[in-house]
Design a protein around this motif. Structure first.
Motif, PDB file in Angstrom:
ATOM      1  N   ASN A   1      -6.602  -8.367  58.238  1.00  0.00           N
ATOM      2  CA  ASN A   1      -5.574  -9.292  57.755  1.00  0.00           C
ATOM      3  C   ASN A   1      -6.059 -10.122  56.588  1.00  0.00           C
ATOM      4  OD1 ASN A   1      -5.495  -8.604  60.520  1.00  0.00           O
ATOM      5  ND2 ASN A   1      -3.857 -10.103  60.825  1.00  0.00           N
ATOM      6  N   GLY A   2      -5.205 -10.216  55.609  1.00  0.00           N
ATOM      7  CA  GLY A   2      -5.475 -11.112  54.501  1.00  0.00           C
ATOM      8  C   GLY A   2      -6.521 -10.654  53.519  1.00  0.00           C
ATOM      9  N   THR A   3      -6.972  -9.457  53.646  1.00  0.00           N
ATOM     10  CA  THR A   3      -7.998  -8.985  52.711  1.00  0.00           C
ATOM     11  C   THR A   3      -7.384  -8.526  51.381  1.00  0.00           C
ATOM     12  OG1 THR A   3      -7.895  -6.801  53.759  1.00  0.00           O
ATOM     13  CG2 THR A   3      -9.649  -8.286  54.478  1.00  0.00           C
ATOM     14  N   GLY A   4      -6.036  -8.475  51.339  1.00  0.00           N
ATOM     15  CA  GLY A   4      -5.383  -8.134  50.078  1.00  0.00           C
ATOM     16  C   GLY A   4      -4.742  -6.755  50.030  1.00  0.00           C
ATOM     17  N   LYS A   5      -4.383  -6.215  51.163  1.00  0.00           N
ATOM     18  CA  LYS A   5      -3.791  -4.871  51.196  1.00  0.00           C
ATOM     19  C   LYS A   5      -2.497  -4.811  50.375  1.00  0.00           C
ATOM     20  CE  LYS A   5      -3.483  -4.682  55.636  1.00  0.00           C
ATOM     21  NZ  LYS A   5      -4.190  -5.960  55.925  1.00  0.00           N
ATOM     22  N   THR A   6      -1.548  -5.653  50.757  1.00  0.00           N
ATOM     23  CA  THR A   6      -0.245  -5.607  50.110  1.00  0.00           C
ATOM     24  C   THR A   6      -0.346  -5.914  48.616  1.00  0.00           C
ATOM     25  OG1 THR A   6       0.730  -6.374  52.193  1.00  0.00           O
ATOM     26  CG2 THR A   6       2.116  -6.488  50.231  1.00  0.00           C
ATOM     27  N   THR A   7      -1.141  -6.894  48.293  1.00  0.00           N
ATOM     28  CA  THR A   7      -1.302  -7.258  46.885  1.00  0.00           C
ATOM     29  C   THR A   7      -1.926  -6.109  46.099  1.00  0.00           C
ATOM     30  OG1 THR A   7      -1.605  -9.572  47.526  1.00  0.00           O
ATOM     31  CG2 THR A   7      -2.327  -8.941  45.311  1.00  0.00           C
TER      32      THR A   7
ATOM     33  N   LYS B   1      -0.448  -3.956  42.856  1.00  0.00           N
ATOM     34  CA  LYS B   1      -1.202  -3.787  41.615  1.00  0.00           C
ATOM     35  C   LYS B   1      -1.394  -2.298  41.299  1.00  0.00           C
ATOM     36  CE  LYS B   1      -4.033  -7.970  42.338  1.00  0.00           C
ATOM     37  NZ  LYS B   1      -5.400  -8.429  42.656  1.00  0.00           N
TER      38      LYS B   1
ATOM     39  N   ARG C   1       4.895  -8.100  60.759  1.00  0.00           N
ATOM     40  CA  ARG C   1       5.226  -9.339  60.050  1.00  0.00           C
ATOM     41  C   ARG C   1       6.365  -9.123  59.068  1.00  0.00           C
ATOM     42  NH1 ARG C   1       2.358 -12.420  56.918  1.00  0.00           N
ATOM     43  NH2 ARG C   1       1.431 -10.659  55.810  1.00  0.00           N
TER      44      ARG C   1
ATOM     45  N   ALA D   1       5.390  -9.693  55.541  1.00  0.00           N
ATOM     46  CA  ALA D   1       4.671  -8.593  54.891  1.00  0.00           C
ATOM     47  C   ALA D   1       5.660  -7.596  54.305  1.00  0.00           C
ATOM     48  CB  ALA D   1       3.767  -7.900  55.905  1.00  0.00           C
TER      49      ALA D   1
ATOM     50  N   GLN E   1       7.190  -9.155  51.286  1.00  0.00           N
ATOM     51  CA  GLN E   1       6.208  -9.199  50.197  1.00  0.00           C
ATOM     52  C   GLN E   1       6.114  -7.839  49.504  1.00  0.00           C
ATOM     53  OE1 GLN E   1       2.279 -10.245  51.525  1.00  0.00           O
ATOM     54  NE2 GLN E   1       1.387 -10.159  49.462  1.00  0.00           N
TER      55      GLN E   1
ATOM     56  N   THR F   1     -11.706  -7.085  46.890  1.00  0.00           N
ATOM     57  CA  THR F   1     -10.750  -8.073  46.385  1.00  0.00           C
ATOM     58  C   THR F   1     -11.373  -9.471  46.300  1.00  0.00           C
ATOM     59  OG1 THR F   1      -9.936  -8.616  48.599  1.00  0.00           O
ATOM     60  CG2 THR F   1      -8.871  -6.782  47.449  1.00  0.00           C
TER      61      THR F   1
ATOM     62  N   ASP G   1     -12.689 -12.956  42.041  1.00  0.00           N
ATOM     63  CA  ASP G   1     -12.490 -14.076  41.120  1.00  0.00           C
ATOM     64  C   ASP G   1     -12.646 -15.405  41.848  1.00  0.00           C
ATOM     65  OD1 ASP G   1     -10.130 -13.164  42.510  1.00  0.00           O
ATOM     66  OD2 ASP G   1      -9.062 -14.781  41.484  1.00  0.00           O
TER      67      ASP G   1
ATOM     68  N   VAL H   1      -9.416  -9.204  40.874  1.00  0.00           N
ATOM     69  CA  VAL H   1      -9.917 -10.414  40.212  1.00  0.00           C
ATOM     70  C   VAL H   1      -8.796 -11.427  40.000  1.00  0.00           C
ATOM     71  CG1 VAL H   1     -11.858  -9.296  39.070  1.00  0.00           C
ATOM     72  CG2 VAL H   1      -9.590  -9.236  37.989  1.00  0.00           C
TER      73      VAL H   1
END
Ligand code: GTP
Length: 609
Positions: A415-421, A425, A446, A449, A452, A559, A562, A586
Motif C-alpha cells: 500500500n502506498g508505494t505508488g502503484k496507481t501513480t 505515468k 478501495r 483507488a 484515482q 518510487t 525525490d 521522482v
C-alpha cells in the motif's frame, strides 16, 4: 358570666391564641365602617403578597437557576419524563377549568424557556426559576401542543406563586419535584402567607388573571431576544407589578408565539458561524484536486522545474550528506587500516547499501589505498564507482513484447508505494509513444483507488475497466483481459490492491489473478512490476522477495526518490535480487517517471558531482 373564647388561628405560625372576653361589659355600638375596613384587609394582603414579595425573592433565584439550565439544555429530553409529574398538578388545578386556554401557552413557554436561559435577561431571570419549576413541563412543551394545554390551567394559577415563594428551595430540584410543588403550592406556600392564600378562594378567581401574567412572564423569557428587550422588561415589570396587565396577557401570548421562533432563529444564527469555516476546508480540498490539474496550467512552474536528476539528487541528499559526514569522520587524520575499513563498512551498511556492496567498496578501497592517507572525496568516488557496477546490471529499459495482444502488465506492491501513480505515468509514456492502452482497476478494496485510476485514465486517454467495490479482483482482471483483446489494444495495465505480504488471504488473491490471466494467455502477465518506496528501509528487501515469489515480479520501479529517500536500499535490492529496475519515480506528476540510470543514481547517492 364567663366570657367566650375567641380563637385566632395563624396557619403560618401554626399557633392558636385564645382570648377570654367579658360578656358583662356593655356592647359598643356597631361600627360598620370598621367592619368594611376589615373585609378588604384580607384582600389587600392577598394582593400585596403575590405582587411584591415574590419578585425580590425570585430574582436572586433565577440567576443561579438559569446558569445550570443553559448547560443542561440537552438534558431537557431527560426531563421530559417529568411530564408525567405534571399530571399531578392538574388534579389540583382541575377545579378551575377556565384556565385551560392559558395552558397551551405555558407549554409554549416551557419549550422556549431553555432557549431563553441562554438569552439571559437579568429581569427575565425572575422567570427562570419559573422555568425550573416548569422544566418538566417545558420539555414536553415542545410537544406542547399535545398535553400542554390541559396541564396549563392547573399549573398556571398556583404554580407561579408557589414557585416564586418556594422556588428558592425547590427551584433547583429535579423536574419531578418541580411538578410536585404546584399541587402542594396552595398548601405549603400559605405557610408564610397563609391568611392571604386561603381566604381568597374567591380571590383565586383573579388568579386566572394572574395566570395570564404568568404567561406574560413566560413570554418575555422566550423573547429574551436582545432586540425586544424593552418588551421583555416591560412585560416582566407588569408581571411583578400585579399582572393587572390583562391586556398584557394577550401580548404575552403574541410574544409567546413569536418568542420561541425568535429563540430558534437565534440558535440558527449560532450555527451559521460554521459556514464561515466552510470556505476554508472547501478551498483546501479544491486545491488538492486542482493541484494535479492546475499545475500544468501554471506555466511558470514547469519552467523552474528541476531536472529529474536534480530532484533525485536532492532526494538522496540527506542520505548522501549523512554518508559523507560519516565517511569523513572515519578518515579524519587516520590512515587506511583494518579499523578504518571496519568503521567504513559499518557506515555503508547503516546507509542500507547492504553487506555485499559495502564489502565491494571497502575491498576496492583497500586494494588501492591501504596504509595511505585517504580523503573523504576519494572514498566517495570509489563508492560511486562500485555502486554503479552493482546497478548497471539492473538498470535496464522496459521492453514490451507486442506480439501479445495485449501485452499485460500487472502492477503490485505494498500500500502506498505508488502503484496507481506509476500506472498513470507509464500509461502516459505509452500513449505518447502511439500505443493504445487500457487500464484495469484491480484494487477493488478501495473506492478511492478506483477513482484515482479513472482520473489517470482520463489524463492519458486510456479506457478504464472497473467493477463494483469489493468485487472479485481476479474476475475483473479476466474481464479486462478479454475486453482489451477485443478492443485490439496494445497494452493492458492492471492495478492491484495494496496488500501486506503477511496477509495470506490477500496474497492468495494475487496468485489467483496471475492464474486467471494465464488461462487467456499462458505467458500472461507478461510483465509484473513491483513498486518500491525509496523511503522504505530494510523492509523493502523482504517486500521484493515475497512479491517475487507470489506474483513472479520481474521488474522494479523505485518510487519517491525525490523525497527523503534512502536510496541505499535500491543498491541492496539490486545486489540481492538482481531484478531489472526500469524506472524511478521522482515526483507525483505525470512526467515524473524516469528510466533508471545506474551511473546517475550512484553519483547522487555518493554525493559526487
Ligand atoms: N513524491 C512522490 N510521491 C509519489 C511518487 N509516486 C507516488 N507518489 C505518491 O504516493 C502516494 C501513494 O501513491 P499511490 O499511487 O496511490 O500508491 P498505491 O500503491 O497505489 O497505494 P494504494 O492504492 O493504497 O495501494 C500518492 O500520494 C502519490 O502521489 C513519487 O515518485 N514521488
Amino acid at each position: 358570666m364567663a366570657g367566650f373564647l375567641k380563637k385566632i388561628f395563624s396557619f403560618g405560625k401554626k399557633e392558636v391564641v385564645e382570648e377570654r372576653i367579658d360578656e358583662t361589659a356593655p356592647l359598643p355600638p356597631i361600627k360598620w365602617d370598621a367592619l368594611e375596613a376589615l373585609k378588604p384587609a384580607p384582600v389587600e394582603e392577598a394582593e400585596a403578597a403575590p405582587a411584591i414579595p415574590p419578585e425580590p425573592e425570585i430574582q436572586p433565584e433565577p440567576a443561579p437557576v438559569e446558569e445550570p439550565e443553559t448547560p443542561v439544555e440537552e438534558p431537557a429530553p431527560d426531563e421530559i419524563p417529568a411530564a408525567p409529574v405534571i399530571p399531578e398538578s392538574p388534579p389540583g388545578l382541575e377545579e378551575i377549568p377556565e384556565p385551560a386556554p392559558t395552558q397551551p401557552e405555558i407549554v409554549h413557554t416551557a419549550g422556549p424557556s431553555s432557549e431563553r436561559d441562554a438569552a439571559p435577561h437579568p429581569p427575565a431571570g425572575t422567570f427562570s426559576p419559573y422555568r425550573d419549576g416548569e422544566k418538566g413541563a417545558d420539555r414536553p412543551a415542545e410537544p406542547p401542543f399535545e398535553s400542554g394545554k390541559e396541564e396549563a390551567p392547573t399549573l398556571t394559577p398556583p404554580s407561579p406563586r408557589p414557585s416564586r415563594g418556594e422556588g428558592k428551595g425547590e427551584g433547583q430540584r429535579g423536574p419531578a419535584q418541580d411538578a410536585a410543588p404546584p399541587a402542594e403550592a396552595p398548601l405549603t406556600a400559605p405557610g408564610p402567607e397563609a391568611p392571604a392564600a386561603e381566604i381568597p378562594p374567591p380571590i383565586r378567581q383573579p388568579a386566572p388573571i394572574e395566570a395570564k401574567p404568568i404567561l406574560a412572564e413566560i413570554a418575555p423569557e422566550p423573547e429574551a431576544v436582545p432586540p425586544p428587550h424593552p418588551r421583555l422588561d416591560g412585560e416582566g415589570g407588569r408581571e411583578a407589578a400585579g399582572w393587572g396587565d390583562s391586556a398584557g396577557a394577550s401580548h404575552p401570548r403574541a410574544s409567546l408565539g413569536t418568542s420561541p421562533i425568535e429563540a430558534e432563529v437565534k440558535r440558527e444564527p449560532v450555527p451559521q458561524p460554521p459556514p464561515e469555516p466552510k470556505p476554508a476546508p472547501g478551498k483546501v480540498t479544491v486545491t488538492k484536486k486542482v493541484e494535479q490539474r492546475a499545475e500544468p496550467q501554471k506555466a511558470p512552474e514547469p519552467a523552474p522545474k528541476r531536472s529529474w536528476f536534480q530532484r533525485m539528487k536532492e532526494g538522496l541528499a540527506r542520505s548522501s550528506r549523512e554518508l559523507s559526514g560519516n565517511i569523513a569522520g572515519v578518515f579524519t587524520k587516520r590512515k587506511l587500516d583494518e579499523d578504518t575499513l571496519q568503521d567504513l563498512e559499518d557506515v555503508l551498511i547503516r546507509a542500507d547499501l547492504g553487506m555485499e556492496t559495502a564489502l565491494r567498496i571497502t575491498d576496492s578501497l583497500a586494494a588501492s589505498r591501504y596504509g595511505k592517507d585517504v580523503s573523504e572525496t576519494e572514498v566517495r568516488a570509489i563508492m560511486a564507482a562500485e555502486v554503479e557496477k552493482v546497478l548497471t546490471h539492473v538498470a535496464l529499459p522496459l521492453e514490451l513484447d507486442l506480439s501479445h495482444k495485449p501485452h499485460v502488465i500487472l502492477v503490485v506492491g505494498v500500500n502506498g508505494t505508488g502503484k496507481t501513480t506509476t500506472i498513470g505515468k507509464l500509461a502516459a509514456k505509452l500513449t505518447d509513444g502511439g500505443l493504445s492502452v487500457m487500464l484495469a482497476a484491480g484494487d477493488t478494496f478501495r473506492a478511492a483507488a478506483i477513482e484515482q485510476l479513472k482520473i489517470w485514465g482520463e489524463r492519458t486517454k486510456s479506457p478504464v475497466i472497473a467493477s463494483k467495490l469489493g468485487a472479485d479482483a481476479a474476475g475483473l482482471a479476466y474481464d479486462a483481459f478479454e475486453q482489451t483483446r477485443q478492443a485490439g489494444s496494445d497494452v493492458l495495465i492492471i492495478d492491484t490492491a495494496g496488500r501486506l505480504q503477511n496477509k495470506t488471504e490477500l496474497m492468495a488473491e494475487l496468485e489467483k489473478i496471475v492464474r486467471v490471466l494465464g488461462k487467456l494467455d499462458p505467458e500472461a502477465p507478461h510483465t509484473v512490476l513491483q513498486t518500491v518506496d525509496a523511503t522504505t528501509g530494510q523492509n523493502a528487501l523482504n517486500q521484493v522477495e515475497i512479491f517475487r515469489n507470489v506474483a513472479g515480479v520481474n521488474g522494479l520501479v523505485m518510487t519517491k526518490l525525490d523525497g527523503t529517500a534512502r536510496g541505499g536500499i535500491l543498491v541492496a535490492i539490486a545486489a540481492k535480487h538482481k531484478l531489472p529496475v526500469y524506472f524511478i519515480g521522482v515526483g507525483e506528476q505525470v512526467d515524473d517517471l524516469e528510466p533508471f540510470s545506474a551511473s546517475e543514481f550512484a553519483r547522487a547517492i555518493a554525493g559526487v558531482a
